[in-house]
Design an enzyme around this catalytic site. Sequence first.
Site, PDB file in Angstrom:
ATOM      1  N   ASP A  53     -78.894 -60.983 -28.581  1.00  0.00           N
ATOM      2  CA  ASP A  53     -78.157 -62.218 -28.085  1.00  0.00           C
ATOM      3  C   ASP A  53     -77.434 -62.106 -26.623  1.00  0.00           C
ATOM      4  O   ASP A  53     -77.195 -61.165 -26.269  1.00  0.00           O
ATOM      5  CB  ASP A  53     -77.057 -62.705 -28.959  1.00  0.00           C
ATOM      6  N   HIS A  61     -79.914 -61.459 -21.048  1.00  0.00           N
ATOM      7  CA  HIS A  61     -79.620 -61.448 -19.382  1.00  0.00           C
ATOM      8  C   HIS A  61     -78.418 -61.160 -18.907  1.00  0.00           C
ATOM      9  O   HIS A  61     -78.222 -60.659 -17.776  1.00  0.00           O
ATOM     10  CB  HIS A  61     -80.084 -62.689 -19.000  1.00  0.00           C
ATOM     11  N   ASP A 106     -79.494 -73.011 -30.372  1.00  0.00           N
ATOM     12  CA  ASP A 106     -78.549 -73.395 -29.335  1.00  0.00           C
ATOM     13  C   ASP A 106     -78.389 -74.694 -28.795  1.00  0.00           C
ATOM     14  O   ASP A 106     -77.397 -75.007 -28.115  1.00  0.00           O
ATOM     15  CB  ASP A 106     -78.642 -72.294 -28.347  1.00  0.00           C
TER      16      ASP A 106
END
Length: 1539
Positions: free
Chosen positions: A558, A561, A659
């Site tokens: 999760d 980045h 999401d």
Amino acid sequence: MSKSTESHSIPIAEGTNAEHVLYRLKRGSKLCVHPDVALLGRKILLLTNYPAEGKKFVRTEYRVLGWQLKDGKQVTSVEHPEVHVVDTDIYSELQLNMSGTYRFYFTYADRERTFTDEAADGALYVQVEPTLHVGPPGAQKIIPLNSVRCQTVMTKLLGPLNTWEAKLRVAKESGYNVIHFTPIQELGGSRSGYSLRDQLRVSSNFAAKKGDKVTFDDVEKVIKKCRQEWGVASICDIVLNHTANESEWLLSHPDATYSCATCPYLRPAFLLDAAFAQCGADIASGSLEHVGVPQVIDQECHLEALKYQLHTTYLAKVNIHELYQCDVMKYVNEFMTQVRTREPPQNVAKQSRFSEIKLIQDPEYRRLGSTIDFELALEVFNAFHGDCFDEESRFRKCAETLRHHLDALNDSVRAELQGYLNYAIDNCLAGIRYERVQGDGPRVREISIKHAVFMTYFTHTGTEGKTLSEIEQDMYGKAGEFFMAHNGWVMGSSDPLLDFAEQQPGRGNVYLKRELIAWGDSVKLRFGKRPEDSPYLWQHMTEYVETTARIFDGVRLDNCHSTPLHVAEYLLDKARKINPELYVVAELFTNSDGTDNVFVNRLGITSLIREALSAWDSHEQGRLVYRYGGVPVGGFYANPKRDVAPSVAHALFMDLTHDNPSAVEKRSVYDLLPSSALVAMACCATGSNRGYDELVPHHIHVVDEERPYQEWGKQVDFNTGIVAAKRALNLLHGQLAEEGFSQVYVDQMDPNVVAITRHSPTTHQTVILVAHTAFGYPYPNAGPTSVRPLRFEGVLDEIILEANLTTKSDKPFDRPAPFKKDEHVLNGFTQFQLSLQEHIPLSKSQVFETSSYVDGNNTQLNFSNLRPGTVVAIRVSLHASVRNNFDRLQQVTNALRVESGSECKELQEIVSKLDLTALSRALFSCDQEERDMGLGGSAYDIPNFGPIVYCGLQGFVSLLTEISPRDDLGHPLCNNLRDGNWMMDYIADRLNNFEDLRPLSVWLKATFEPLKNVPRYLVPCYFDALVSGVYNVLVNQVNQLMPSFIRDGHHFTQALALSTLQFLAVCRSANLPGFSPALNPPKPPKQCVTLSAGLPHFSTGYMRCWGRDTFIALRGTLLLTGRFSEARFIILGFAAAMRHGLIPNLLDNGSKPRLNCRDAVWWWLHSIKQYVEDAPKGGDILKDKVSRIFPYDDSEPHAPGAFDQLLYDVMQEGLQVHFQGLQYRERNAGHEIDAHMVDQGFNNHIGVHPDTGFVFGGNSANCGTWMDKMGSSEKAGNRGRPSTPRDGSAVELIGLEYAVLRFMQGLSERQVIPYSGVERKGPSGEQTKWSYKEWADRIQKNFDQHFFVKDTDTTSVANKKGIYKDSCGATQDWTDFQLRCNFPITLTVAPDLCDPQNAWRALEAARKHLLGPLGMKTLDPDDWSYRANYDNSNDSTDCTVAHGANYHQGPEWVWPIGFYLRARLIFARKCGFLDVVIAETWAILRAHLRELQTSHWRGLPELTNDNGSYCHDSCRTQAWSIGTVLEVLHDLHALGADK
């Protein structure tokens, strides 16, 4: 083509960007790592962290790999693991049987071995895909990655563990084979699925009743059942960046967070956050209503009023800038105290030094706590001032100056900080505007913890009821440990490779500038650089990740980045120790493929999540399917002789992620089915979110949603939503992957209709799916859309499925009625009905007309009822006759690929009968040469591209080697192949014109025949496989016919040798003169092979055969390649045309030879020397009979055999004429033979200087050496003016002259020839006789004396010292002293002429001033005449460049570099630098190997412009360039330097 162990060739290159390039390989593949061209000449050590057999992977443990030659022979050992890179065909081989991402790196052997990342001089990463296993033990099956169909479930909505099976069965029955679980741990107070309170405890919500305990083992039992009984794998999120605010373990380990205590640089941002929090509280209490900021902010004027209050009231309360400033008066007072106690200064005040005093940030960020270097301030500011006349006034002046400077520093800081704060306020207001004011936002009205006015960036533990001053005091103490920074994602562009919470350069950071979309329920975790920095946190998270890897088949990383790479590396390595086949999925948003690849390579990410919902129309959605979905239909087959192209990261392509909002909210309910169908046709992993198939029309929020999922058999079955259609699509997706349908084609049939083709490159079956998207709501009573028919090659096997979704009303596409949420379960629309038909014949279709139209092999289906939201998929097979053609093609292409089998042996038998001349025709022949044959042929002209450079196979292969690795099926060559059979017919029919190539033509015709009868879109890939395979057989035959130096040598040597065939061909318009009938066998053919100087400019007619060019190139192109017969005929043919003691510049068949050069005869004589030394029984040529065309200078042409002489007599004549001296005027002088030369230029004078023995000749109006550019521009005034006359004694001719004389001396002393020297008569009849030895000795005695420019030389034009002059005795004396690239020729052919130290010094000057990337500058760049860029079409008035006058005045010619490099090797050996120069030589040759590998001509050019830049007017491939470079490799071989 048949499947075997796939072999992949990947280059490893110098540089540091390896992480940005991705190579994905299948487990079980064979990897061959080979050096890039740029490593030529280096000794390297290759290492990898791919473990040895039986060992486990440890990221930081590297082992040394061995190297082997292309024949498999090992060239390194344990004792000597370094390899000397002398070509790119050596390789290190690994069988990749372990999943993961592995790093390979090399270090130069001359460096200390440290085996660290920092030691790498170049690297590459290779990803080996993991294997997912499902099913019971002993009967497991593999889920191919491209077969993955993953459904996301939010675990908090699964409810008690004993109800999971009924809820998870929905995924199984819907055809999913992987389930993605959000975290299963205890959640924080927000109930967000990703805010974990305790990573080591299972959520208590999974208990059947309150108080029961659920363990990880309990969860594992459910997951195990899914895996073993249902065949469904699982992955689970791991959240590494943050933990819930309520995490109890933070109380004892607050150092694990970014807080005011651990990160004092965040204190200003925290104080700002506290001020915003107070402002929010004031708004909520109504305290700001009187200044225009009400409790309900819903107008722009409210925001303007709030902005004013923030700037004027709340920022003033905290004065953030003071945390970065110094206490000015404190320093001024201290300064006054100090200067009064010190000795008066000696220095005068200098304002230029004031800038040395800078603010030093207080690490604790206390108010006015910044410091300065006070001692330096005393030194700078305690100085004399001219306007101060007593000490007291000076003290005050100095202190005042310091104060002004410190005030200026503080003001600068304040201005900088104000800029950040202005930006921060604007960011805050933008967020409030969206949430509370904008029409397209949620229009929030309440103010609460969940809906605060300002986003909270830090936890404010214990601050309730405190003033900002009190909070500020707390942040410096123990309470500051719990003022923790929240996690989130950064707005705008930021570097995902940097941790945004770490201290940044400068004073700004994302927290201070309010650039973070913060998650107020979680705090960001601070790992530090290594486990020792936060031992508890690393251990805690390790146990968490290991537990997850033990239970599940994979993990989803999760917020990848924002995850520090070193942290994720460490933890994923721990996970892989638990499960080596871990499937790693990541959520990654970097907006850069290169940056994505960094994460994929470093972390071993298997699949990156991609979402179809990001497409704004159907065209974009089709593009995404193509981008993430395999190779194009008709894609080229892997060629083991070509490097694989870098990969795109594997995708988990989802129609909807958990999401994001529902597709119903963004598009229409009718698009759910077609969009998911398009996703299902992608050749990658695919997925969806639970609720999509059940038509849930809203976002299932990870924080807010609490209702449980529906259960299979109760609320959900095949009649629910689009579940049945999704099952059919999921099963189809799996079949396509498992049956090898790896190729994809996307066809936009209509703005709303997309057709996706999946094709199997082995069976050539095809599945085509047509989807009518509905991004917007259609007309309620919309009928069929008019779309062009669906056409395909083959027969329709079946309609796999037809499906559509409509409302249960008389308006099939009506907008849905208002949705009512069920209070107890997560429900979806029920007002729609799915129509689904599976595996039906065309006669039962409700989408197509029930009969097809067949045209030959083509079938057409007409749409009759393609309405919005409709999906139809068909399966297509080949006609039986076409299948037979494929079977034949498969046999041949497989045989050619593995170079065995009856088909390949048949071809090899045919090719084994071909000699090099026939092979030259088969492989090369440029357009002009083909036309010259008179057979009506020319180069194949590809529409929208142009003619290929060769008519032979090389012309096609040069393009295919560029096109195929990139699968560039849109290239004009591919278009031409699809459009018709012309290219195949051209290749086969052309070869049929030559008797020796007819068997090959017949074989090709037969082989191409089945290719002409397959679907046209497949022609390019098979054409490449066939033509490239035949090409390889032909090249192998070329190598077999070469001497062992080439045959058993490296690719570089073989490529140069292959290139020699380009120039050596039979040319109808350019034959050698007739030979004597009495010539000893072997007799010459009627039409001899001649050597083209360069292509394409010098390919045919009188311009093909140049004397000097031929003999400069002869040793490299003919002798070193073993073509002694052709070399013999060429030597004798030119000998026949001798006149005036000269060899023709242009032979022109011997009928009209042009004798306007004085160097060709010396190159010819030197080639005879080389022939005698290199050829078997080479000395026999000396007694070969030469049929003289012009036995006397003034004689008419004689017929073959009319006047024969032995070759050594002709040689002697050449020497004798030069010794005697000769003045003559060219025959037919004038415009007939030279349109530009002035009259004086036709007069020639040659001779030998009586004192030095140097041959001389020429005048200022002609140019008799290779630098022969004659001016031709009337406009610029250079017509008839040679740019480089080089009259007098040219340096290279002295070297050649000397080498020839020593050769003749040896022949005489061995009595091979009847001559011992030369003689001449003077004007009065006196005779002078020189033996060959005397003549050579005289040259040797005088050479350095006359040619080397010593440091003591006082000649006014001697601008450079320590060089060899270019000539001696030129009319224009300054040209003698020009530094040019000619002297290395003399140093190579006559090394004993020169003093070794002088020679080395001159070669060093050439290296410094003349050496270019590919060639040698023809003139010193410091020379006033230097003009680097040649343009023959230049029509300016500049006489130095007009009409290309600077041809030899700077442009970098390639052939001289061969002599330069050979000379360097010779004299390096003499001077003790050999090892260094060998490495240097290989380094220089890198550019030549790269040019050979990439030029369509597969050769080396005539010249380049400045610094190796492309020259349009250059021959693209030049015989002398190839020949001299091949000689360099031969010298390296002789030195043993190619091992």
